[in-house]
Scaffold this active site. Structure first.
Site, short mmCIF file in Angstrom:
data_model
loop_
_atom_site.label_atom_id
_atom_site.label_comp_id
_atom_site.label_asym_id
_atom_site.label_seq_id
_atom_site.Cartn_x
_atom_site.Cartn_y
_atom_site.Cartn_z
N ASP A 1 0.79 -1.24 0.00
CA ASP A 1 0.00 0.00 0.00
C ASP A 1 0.83 1.29 0.00
OD1 ASP A 1 -1.89 -1.96 0.30
OD2 ASP A 1 -2.48 -1.41 2.32
N LYS B 1 -7.23 -4.04 -2.92
CA LYS B 1 -7.84 -4.81 -1.84
C LYS B 1 -8.69 -3.93 -0.94
CE LYS B 1 -3.67 -4.50 1.09
NZ LYS B 1 -4.19 -3.70 2.20
N CYS C 1 -1.83 -2.99 8.17
CA CYS C 1 -1.71 -3.86 7.00
C CYS C 1 -0.44 -4.72 7.03
CB CYS C 1 -1.78 -3.04 5.73
SG CYS C 1 -3.37 -2.18 5.53
#
Length: 203
Positions: free
Chosen positions: A17, A83, A116
């Site tokens: 990310d 996602k 994450c």
């Protein structure tokens, strides 16, 4: 007589990310980008597959353009998936990883350390993979979250290390063909490595 072999035989780079939208919010975001760039160059030299994700790309945008993922002349990722899960352990990533010998030696950079990166690490460990988290390549909005998350992940069985240490561990032998190119990369990035260590690894 057999030639030299690498110490890590089945590595994969995970980029979690690293999106432009997060730049103003993440502590020392540019240092995360610099370490990620170095690891991408190392992945090209060592022919390491790359798995990258974005979090809610429609709202939060693409991966930072300076990483050069999936562009002509850039890095060809095995998976570059969007996602909604916090973990990178998505169907696309699972499918991409399934074509590799197991266990995979997964090295992770990206954000956020306590969300994450943590959930990705826990899922990869649960699936039996080896996980390395690069302390000079992960961050969070609140810097205080970083050491707490890394301490937890060490306790869970992940290895917390640095980008330079991991590259040398991956090679394991100065006699391998790629050694000189990696040494060149280490010299090329010495200043940014020092700066990333001084900011992200001081806790």
């Amino acid at each position: 007589m057999a030639g030299p072999t690498r110490r890590l035989t089945n590595p994969a780079l995970f980029i979690c990310d690293v999106q432009e939208k997060f730049r103003p919010a993440i502590y020392e975001f540019d240092k995360v980008v610099a370490t990620t760039q170095k690891m991408l160059k190392a992945s090209r030299i060592l022919n390491i597959p790359v798995f990258a994700t974005t979090q809610n790309r429609a709202r939060l945008g693409e991966t930072c353009s300076e990483l050069g993922l999936d562009v002509p002349g850039g890095i060809a990722t095995r998976v570059h998936a969007d996602k909604s899960l916090f973990s990178m352990w998505t169907p696309d990533v699972r499918k991409g990883l399934s074509s590799l010998p197991t266990p995979v030696e997964c090295v992770i950079v990206g954000i956020e350390t306590h969300i994450c990166v943590t959930q990705t690490t826990l899922d990869l460990l649960r699936e039996g993979h080896k996980v390395y988290i690069l302390a000079d390549g992960v961050s969070s909005c609140n810097k205080e979250e970083i050491p707490i998350a890394l301490a937890r992940l060490r306790a869970e069985g992940a290895v917390v290390t640095t980008s330079e240490s991991w590259m040398y561990e991956c090679m394991g032998d100065a006699a391998i063909e790629e050694f000189r190119k990696i040494v060149g990369l280490v010299k090329e990035t010495s200043q940014s490595t020092r700066e990333s260590l001084q900011t992200l690894c001081k806790f």
